[in-house]
Design a protein around this motif. Structure first.
Motif, PDB file in Angstrom:
ATOM      1  N   GLY A 133       0.790  -1.224   0.000  1.00  0.00           N
ATOM      2  CA  GLY A 133       0.000   0.000   0.000  1.00  0.00           C
ATOM      3  C   GLY A 133       0.823   1.275   0.000  1.00  0.00           C
ATOM      4  O   GLY A 133       0.293   2.350  -0.288  1.00  0.00           O
ATOM      5  N   ALA A 134       2.120   1.174   0.294  1.00  0.00           N
ATOM      6  CA  ALA A 134       2.985   2.357   0.326  1.00  0.00           C
ATOM      7  C   ALA A 134       3.984   2.372  -0.829  1.00  0.00           C
ATOM      8  O   ALA A 134       4.766   3.307  -0.950  1.00  0.00           O
ATOM      9  N   ARG A 135       3.955   1.354  -1.673  1.00  0.00           N
ATOM     10  CA  ARG A 135       4.901   1.294  -2.785  1.00  0.00           C
ATOM     11  C   ARG A 135       4.545   2.317  -3.856  1.00  0.00           C
ATOM     12  O   ARG A 135       3.398   2.696  -4.024  1.00  0.00           O
ATOM     13  N   ARG A 136       5.579   2.726  -4.565  1.00  0.00           N
ATOM     14  CA  ARG A 136       5.474   3.692  -5.657  1.00  0.00           C
ATOM     15  C   ARG A 136       5.029   5.071  -5.194  1.00  0.00           C
ATOM     16  O   ARG A 136       4.589   5.890  -5.991  1.00  0.00           O
ATOM     17  N   GLY A 137       5.184   5.315  -3.896  1.00  0.00           N
ATOM     18  CA  GLY A 137       4.842   6.624  -3.354  1.00  0.00           C
ATOM     19  C   GLY A 137       6.040   7.379  -2.814  1.00  0.00           C
ATOM     20  O   GLY A 137       5.876   8.419  -2.195  1.00  0.00           O
ATOM     21  N   GLY A 138       7.257   6.838  -3.015  1.00  0.00           N
ATOM     22  CA  GLY A 138       8.467   7.522  -2.574  1.00  0.00           C
ATOM     23  C   GLY A 138       8.998   7.091  -1.221  1.00  0.00           C
ATOM     24  O   GLY A 138      10.097   7.476  -0.837  1.00  0.00           O
ATOM     25  N   VAL A 139       8.232   6.283  -0.476  1.00  0.00           N
ATOM     26  CA  VAL A 139       8.672   5.835   0.851  1.00  0.00           C
ATOM     27  C   VAL A 139       9.990   5.082   0.760  1.00  0.00           C
ATOM     28  O   VAL A 139      10.940   5.352   1.499  1.00  0.00           O
ATOM     29  N   GLY A 140      10.080   4.130  -0.143  1.00  0.00           N
ATOM     30  CA  GLY A 140      11.278   3.305  -0.264  1.00  0.00           C
ATOM     31  C   GLY A 140      12.499   4.097  -0.684  1.00  0.00           C
ATOM     32  O   GLY A 140      13.574   3.941  -0.106  1.00  0.00           O
ATOM     33  N   LEU A 141      12.339   4.939  -1.678  1.00  0.00           N
ATOM     34  CA  LEU A 141      13.474   5.719  -2.159  1.00  0.00           C
ATOM     35  C   LEU A 141      13.984   6.681  -1.094  1.00  0.00           C
ATOM     36  O   LEU A 141      15.193   6.789  -0.871  1.00  0.00           O
ATOM     37  N   ARG A 142      13.084   7.352  -0.405  1.00  0.00           N
ATOM     38  CA  ARG A 142      13.517   8.254   0.681  1.00  0.00           C
ATOM     39  C   ARG A 142      14.235   7.462   1.768  1.00  0.00           C
ATOM     40  O   ARG A 142      15.269   7.891   2.281  1.00  0.00           O
ATOM     41  N   ALA A 143      13.702   6.313   2.118  1.00  0.00           N
ATOM     42  CA  ALA A 143      14.299   5.507   3.183  1.00  0.00           C
ATOM     43  C   ALA A 143      15.680   4.996   2.796  1.00  0.00           C
ATOM     44  O   ALA A 143      16.622   5.073   3.595  1.00  0.00           O
ATOM     45  N   VAL A 144      15.816   4.466   1.607  1.00  0.00           N
ATOM     46  CA  VAL A 144      17.111   3.910   1.222  1.00  0.00           C
ATOM     47  C   VAL A 144      18.157   5.017   1.108  1.00  0.00           C
ATOM     48  O   VAL A 144      19.317   4.820   1.484  1.00  0.00           O
ATOM     49  N   ARG A 145      17.778   6.194   0.642  1.00  0.00           N
ATOM     50  CA  ARG A 145      18.724   7.318   0.624  1.00  0.00           C
ATOM     51  C   ARG A 145      19.227   7.612   2.032  1.00  0.00           C
ATOM     52  O   ARG A 145      20.424   7.848   2.246  1.00  0.00           O
ATOM     53  N   GLU A 146      18.325   7.644   2.996  1.00  0.00           N
ATOM     54  CA  GLU A 146      18.696   7.952   4.378  1.00  0.00           C
ATOM     55  C   GLU A 146      19.588   6.856   4.969  1.00  0.00           C
ATOM     56  O   GLU A 146      20.580   7.148   5.641  1.00  0.00           O
ATOM     57  N   VAL A 147      19.248   5.613   4.746  1.00  0.00           N
ATOM     58  CA  VAL A 147      20.059   4.506   5.272  1.00  0.00           C
ATOM     59  C   VAL A 147      21.462   4.569   4.675  1.00  0.00           C
ATOM     60  O   VAL A 147      22.458   4.458   5.404  1.00  0.00           O
ATOM     61  N   LEU A 148      21.577   4.754   3.372  1.00  0.00           N
ATOM     62  CA  LEU A 148      22.889   4.831   2.727  1.00  0.00           C
ATOM     63  C   LEU A 148      23.686   6.029   3.242  1.00  0.00           C
ATOM     64  O   LEU A 148      24.890   5.924   3.464  1.00  0.00           O
ATOM     65  N   ARG A 149      23.024   7.149   3.427  1.00  0.00           N
ATOM     66  CA  ARG A 149      23.689   8.362   3.932  1.00  0.00           C
ATOM     67  C   ARG A 149      24.271   8.138   5.323  1.00  0.00           C
ATOM     68  O   ARG A 149      25.352   8.621   5.651  1.00  0.00           O
ATOM     69  N   ARG A 150      23.575   7.376   6.152  1.00  0.00           N
ATOM     70  CA  ARG A 150      24.035   7.129   7.520  1.00  0.00           C
ATOM     71  C   ARG A 150      25.262   6.226   7.589  1.00  0.00           C
ATOM     72  O   ARG A 150      25.960   6.204   8.601  1.00  0.00           O
ATOM     73  N   HIS A 151      25.495   5.462   6.539  1.00  0.00           N
ATOM     74  CA  HIS A 151      26.588   4.480   6.551  1.00  0.00           C
ATOM     75  C   HIS A 151      27.384   4.565   5.245  1.00  0.00           C
ATOM     76  O   HIS A 151      27.317   3.655   4.414  1.00  0.00           O
ATOM     77  N   PRO A 152      28.147   5.639   5.040  1.00  0.00           N
ATOM     78  CA  PRO A 152      28.913   5.746   3.793  1.00  0.00           C
ATOM     79  C   PRO A 152      29.930   4.619   3.679  1.00  0.00           C
ATOM     80  O   PRO A 152      30.371   4.047   4.676  1.00  0.00           O
ATOM     81  N   GLY A 153      30.275   4.298   2.450  1.00  0.00           N
ATOM     82  CA  GLY A 153      31.252   3.254   2.181  1.00  0.00           C
ATOM     83  C   GLY A 153      30.769   2.332   1.076  1.00  0.00           C
ATOM     84  O   GLY A 153      29.867   2.674   0.313  1.00  0.00           O
ATOM     85  N   ARG A 154      31.377   1.160   1.015  1.00  0.00           N
ATOM     86  CA  ARG A 154      31.020   0.167  -0.004  1.00  0.00           C
ATOM     87  C   ARG A 154      29.735  -0.548   0.401  1.00  0.00           C
ATOM     88  O   ARG A 154      29.564  -0.935   1.548  1.00  0.00           O
ATOM     89  N   TRP A 155      28.855  -0.746  -0.583  1.00  0.00           N
ATOM     90  CA  TRP A 155      27.545  -1.367  -0.363  1.00  0.00           C
ATOM     91  C   TRP A 155      27.297  -2.478  -1.360  1.00  0.00           C
ATOM     92  O   TRP A 155      27.764  -2.418  -2.499  1.00  0.00           O
ATOM     93  N   GLU A 156      26.509  -3.463  -0.913  1.00  0.00           N
ATOM     94  CA  GLU A 156      25.983  -4.491  -1.799  1.00  0.00           C
ATOM     95  C   GLU A 156      24.509  -4.692  -1.474  1.00  0.00           C
ATOM     96  O   GLU A 156      24.110  -4.623  -0.303  1.00  0.00           O
ATOM     97  N   VAL A 157      23.723  -4.919  -2.527  1.00  0.00           N
ATOM     98  CA  VAL A 157      22.289  -5.164  -2.395  1.00  0.00           C
ATOM     99  C   VAL A 157      21.938  -6.325  -3.310  1.00  0.00           C
ATOM    100  O   VAL A 157      22.269  -6.300  -4.499  1.00  0.00           O
ATOM    101  N   ALA A 158      21.283  -7.341  -2.765  1.00  0.00           N
ATOM    102  CA  ALA A 158      20.868  -8.496  -3.570  1.00  0.00           C
ATOM    103  C   ALA A 158      19.368  -8.444  -3.827  1.00  0.00           C
ATOM    104  O   ALA A 158      18.603  -7.964  -2.999  1.00  0.00           O
ATOM    105  N   PHE A 159      18.982  -8.955  -4.993  1.00  0.00           N
ATOM    106  CA  PHE A 159      17.568  -9.092  -5.315  1.00  0.00           C
ATOM    107  C   PHE A 159      17.411 -10.232  -6.306  1.00  0.00           C
ATOM    108  O   PHE A 159      18.386 -10.700  -6.904  1.00  0.00           O
TER     109      PHE A 159
END
Length: 143
Positions: free
Chosen positions: A69-95
Motif C-alpha cells: 500500500g505504500a509502494r510507488r509513493g516515494g517511501v522506499g526511495l527516501r528511506a534507502v537514501r537515508e540509510v545509505l547516507r548514515r553508513h557511507p562506504g562500499r555497499w551491496e544489495v541483492a535481489f
C-alpha cells in the motif's frame, strides 16, 4: 509480510504454525554489525530496512521491505537514501532476477547514488542450490 512477499520469488513456505523464518529479524535488532530501521509514512509503519556488515568493509542491505500500500509513493526511495547516507562506504544489495519491481527499484537507486559507477553480478544463493542465483548490485556511497 516480507517473507510472504519473498515466497513468490524464493518458493518458501511458512512453518506448520503459519510463521516464516525470523533469524534475520532477530539478528537485525540484536546482532553485532547490524542496524534495523523502521520505515514510516506519516504515523504509520510502512516497512523496514536491515543492514549488516557495519563492522566490516562492505555494508549489505540485507532486507528491505515496503508494504504494498505504500509502494510507488516515494517511501522506499527516501528511506534507502537515508540509510545509505548514515553508513557511507562500499555497499551491496541483492535481489531476485524475477522480481521485476525490485530490480527496477534497485537499478534506479544504484544509478542515483553512484551514477555509472556501480556493478551487477550474479551469485548463487549460499546453501540453497535449488534457488535461482541472486543479482547483486555493488556501489560506493561517499560520506
Amino acid at each position: 509480510m516480507f517473507r510472504h512477499d519473498m515466497s513468490e520469488h524464493q518458493g518458501g513456505l511458512p512453518a506448520a504454525d503459519g510463521t516464516f523464518r525470523s533469524e534475520r529479524l532477530e539478528a537485525a535488532f540484536a546482532g553485532d554489525g547490524w542496524a534495523a530501521y523502521l520505515l514510516t509514512r506519516g504515523d504509520r509503519l510502512a516497512g523496514f530496512a536491515f543492514v549488516r556488515g557495519l563492522d566490516g568493509p562492505v555494508r549489505v542491505l540485507n532486507s528491505f521491505f515496503v508494504v504494498r500500500g505504500a509502494r510507488r509513493g516515494g517511501v522506499g526511495l527516501r528511506a534507502v537514501r537515508e540509510v545509505l547516507r548514515r553508513h557511507p562506504g562500499r555497499w551491496e544489495v541483492a535481489f531476485q532476477r524475477d522480481n521485476a519491481g525490485g530490480a527496477a527499484f534497485w537499478h534506479r537507486v544504484a544509478q542515483e547514488v553512484a551514477p555509472g559507477a556501480w556493478s551487477l553480478a550474479e551469485r548463487a544463493v549460499p546453501g540453497r542450490p535449488s534457488l535461482p542465483a541472486d543479482l547483486w548490485l555493488s556501489f560506493t556511497v561517499s560520506g
